[in-house]
Design a protein around this motif. Structure first.
Motif, PDB file in Angstrom:
ATOM      1  N   GLY A 132       0.837  -1.132  -0.081  1.00 21.85           N
ATOM      2  CA  GLY A 132      -0.020  -0.062   0.024  1.00 21.85           C
ATOM      3  C   GLY A 132       0.749   1.348   0.141  1.00 21.85           C
ATOM      4  O   GLY A 132       0.375   2.403  -0.256  1.00 21.85           O
ATOM      5  N   ALA A 133       2.228   1.191  -0.107  1.00 28.03           N
ATOM      6  CA  ALA A 133       3.186   2.273   0.221  1.00 28.03           C
ATOM      7  C   ALA A 133       3.019   3.084  -1.144  1.00 28.03           C
ATOM      8  O   ALA A 133       3.559   4.304  -1.306  1.00 28.03           O
ATOM      9  N   ALA A 134       2.811   1.996  -2.293  1.00 30.65           N
ATOM     10  CA  ALA A 134       2.592   2.890  -3.559  1.00 30.65           C
ATOM     11  C   ALA A 134       1.521   2.213  -4.497  1.00 30.65           C
ATOM     12  O   ALA A 134       1.130   1.189  -3.979  1.00 30.65           O
ATOM     13  N   THR A 135       1.330   2.750  -5.576  1.00 32.11           N
ATOM     14  CA  THR A 135       0.510   2.063  -6.370  1.00 32.11           C
ATOM     15  C   THR A 135       1.161   1.699  -7.888  1.00 32.11           C
ATOM     16  O   THR A 135       2.309   1.653  -7.881  1.00 32.11           O
ATOM     17  N   GLY A 136       0.322   1.087  -8.484  1.00 28.71           N
ATOM     18  CA  GLY A 136       1.000   0.480  -9.749  1.00 28.71           C
ATOM     19  C   GLY A 136       1.981  -0.468  -9.677  1.00 28.71           C
ATOM     20  O   GLY A 136       2.148  -1.186  -8.572  1.00 28.71           O
ATOM     21  N   TRP A 137       2.907  -0.431 -10.793  1.00 32.28           N
ATOM     22  CA  TRP A 137       3.922  -1.421 -10.692  1.00 32.28           C
ATOM     23  C   TRP A 137       4.731  -1.312  -9.255  1.00 32.28           C
ATOM     24  O   TRP A 137       5.389  -2.268  -8.999  1.00 32.28           O
ATOM     25  N   VAL A 160       3.163 -10.616  -6.466  1.00 36.22           N
ATOM     26  CA  VAL A 160       3.228 -10.478  -7.938  1.00 36.22           C
ATOM     27  C   VAL A 160       4.599  -9.737  -8.153  1.00 36.22           C
ATOM     28  O   VAL A 160       5.055  -9.721  -9.461  1.00 36.22           O
ATOM     29  N   ALA A 161       5.647  -9.601  -7.359  1.00 44.34           N
ATOM     30  CA  ALA A 161       6.894  -8.991  -7.655  1.00 44.34           C
ATOM     31  C   ALA A 161       7.548 -10.228  -8.523  1.00 44.34           C
ATOM     32  O   ALA A 161       8.342  -9.659  -9.361  1.00 44.34           O
ATOM     33  N   PRO A 162       7.759 -11.462  -8.399  1.00 43.92           N
ATOM     34  CA  PRO A 162       8.362 -12.431  -8.938  1.00 43.92           C
ATOM     35  C   PRO A 162       7.933 -12.127 -10.672  1.00 43.92           C
ATOM     36  O   PRO A 162       8.901 -12.269 -11.553  1.00 43.92           O
ATOM     37  N   ALA A 163       6.568 -12.131 -10.679  1.00 41.93           N
ATOM     38  CA  ALA A 163       6.162 -11.909 -12.199  1.00 41.93           C
ATOM     39  C   ALA A 163       6.490 -10.708 -12.862  1.00 41.93           C
ATOM     40  O   ALA A 163       6.823 -10.555 -13.942  1.00 41.93           O
ATOM     41  N   LEU A 164       6.419  -9.548 -11.983  1.00 42.73           N
ATOM     42  CA  LEU A 164       7.035  -8.178 -12.504  1.00 42.73           C
ATOM     43  C   LEU A 164       8.462  -8.208 -12.825  1.00 42.73           C
ATOM     44  O   LEU A 164       8.944  -7.648 -14.006  1.00 42.73           O
ATOM     45  N   GLN A 165       9.268  -9.146 -12.398  1.00 48.06           N
ATOM     46  CA  GLN A 165      10.750  -9.168 -12.636  1.00 48.06           C
ATOM     47  C   GLN A 165      10.903  -9.970 -13.474  1.00 48.06           C
ATOM     48  O   GLN A 165      11.937  -9.649 -14.431  1.00 48.06           O
ATOM     49  N   ALA A 166      10.035 -10.949 -13.827  1.00 52.76           N
ATOM     50  CA  ALA A 166      10.168 -11.861 -15.154  1.00 52.76           C
ATOM     51  C   ALA A 166       9.901 -11.168 -16.169  1.00 52.76           C
ATOM     52  O   ALA A 166      10.437 -11.159 -17.412  1.00 52.76           O
ATOM     53  N   LEU A 167       8.667 -10.331 -16.246  1.00 52.96           N
ATOM     54  CA  LEU A 167       8.423  -9.489 -17.315  1.00 52.96           C
ATOM     55  C   LEU A 167       9.461  -8.477 -17.805  1.00 52.96           C
ATOM     56  O   LEU A 167       9.886  -8.031 -19.012  1.00 52.96           O
TER      57      LEU A 167
END
Length: 328
Positions: A201-206, A215-222
């Motif tokens: 909740g500290a930030a929004t979006g990516w 979510v973080a591992p998927a974002l890193q993979a992308l």
């Protein structure tokens, strides 16, 4: 059953975005204050930071409900163009800060001075970004980030500020360049702290997605392989969850689905290559994950409203107009 081996594929989305938006820094005139004082600052044109090197003050930011008490060693990052006030304490009528800084400009190692004495000492500066920074980075941050300097987590920020102080005090060779690079190091650590200490909740979006363990591992993979023809199933394997769990968590954290995010990031990479102007559209299409120039053009128009060729032509015209203005 086909097994996918994508678990080790990782990258650093924060580094990718900071690199893409072209982050630079510049230190500003310092501030020394004493007694009872209060200065009002107009909304800054860039991202503003200030650090309290001695003493304490009260920070008030337009639109932020509560004042923020700033103690020695604290720093803050103002991510939006909002007016703000620095004061010795509550109840002091603020006066415009600009005349005090104008008086210090042009003086060797000049600092702005207000009030009587030197109870409180600040160093500050600004961060400038490229044209895509607002949407990619700044819009996903809160308007102000406060880093308490006395916490264990802020040890590296304290060290960086100490090094900046030493460079400003002793003025060795290339000190301006060193302080600018140190300020960038500070920015990265402030963003890291904001994510790790403030948590979900500290930030929004990516950026908010990086605080979500699913979510973080998927974002890193992308970000590691944006040209790969990812499926939700493959990304779910990376995150070690089901497809439905990943899709729901990703959309909740980032605000859009994983494949929609991938399309947006590919277009950002394409925009960056179009700005450089040294690659054909076919080359750009292959590099960012599209099999043909027409596939890139369709996705580009869907996201931006214009084709890659139209975007490149408009950039060339803007650059030519700017060059003509400078030469004229």
């Amino acid at each position: 059953m086909v097994q996918h081996s994508f678990v080790s594929v990782q990258a650093d989305p924060l580094q990718d975005v900071l690199t893409l938006v072209g982050t630079t820094s510049q230190l500003s005139i310092g501030l020394v204050a004493g007694g009872e004082w209060a200065l009002s600052f107009r909304p800054p044109e860039a991202v503003k930071f200030n650090a309290v090197r001695r003493g304490h003050c009260l920070l008030t930011v337009d639109g932020v409900p509560e004042p923020i008490k700033m103690d020695e060693g604290d720093c803050f990052l103002l991510t939006q163009p909002r007016a703000f006030t620095l004061a010795s304490g509550p109840g002091v009528r603020p006066i415009p800060a600009e005349p005090f800084f104008a008086a210090a400009r042009g003086k060797a190692h000049g600092v702005a001075r207000v009030g009587a004495g030197d109870d409180t000492v600040f160093i500050g500066g600004r961060f400038d970004f490229g044209e895509r920074a607002q949407e990619l980075l700044l819009d996903v941050l809160p308007p102000v980030i406060h880093v308490p300097g006395r916490t264990a987590e802020a040890a590296i920020v304290r060290w960086v500020l100490d090094q900046i102080d030493a460079e400003l005090r002793d003025r060795p060779l290339a000190s301006t360049l060193v302080t600018e690079h140190l300020a960038l190091v500070m920015l990265i650590h402030v963003l890291r702290l904001h994510l790790t200490v403030a948590g979900p909740g500290a930030a929004t979006g990516w950026l908010g997605g990086l605080t979500d363990p699913v979510v973080a591992p998927a974002l890193q993979a992308l970000h590691a392989r944006p040209a790969h023809p990812w499926t939700v199933a493959q990304l779910a394997d990376v995150a070690a969850v089901s497809r439905s769990t990943l899709a729901a968590r990703f959309k909740q954290a980032v605000g859009r689905g994983p494949l929609e995010y991938l399309t947006g990031w590919r277009i950002e990479l394409a925009i960056e290559r179009l700005r450089r102007g040294d690659e054909t559209l076919a080359m750009i299409a292959r590099e960012v994950g599209y099999g043909s120039e027409s596939a890139l053009s369709n996705a580009f128009r869907r996201v931006t409203g214009s084709s890659p060729r139209e975007y490149r032509i408009s950039r060339m015209r803007t650059g030519s107009a700017a060059a003509a203005h400078l030469s004229g």
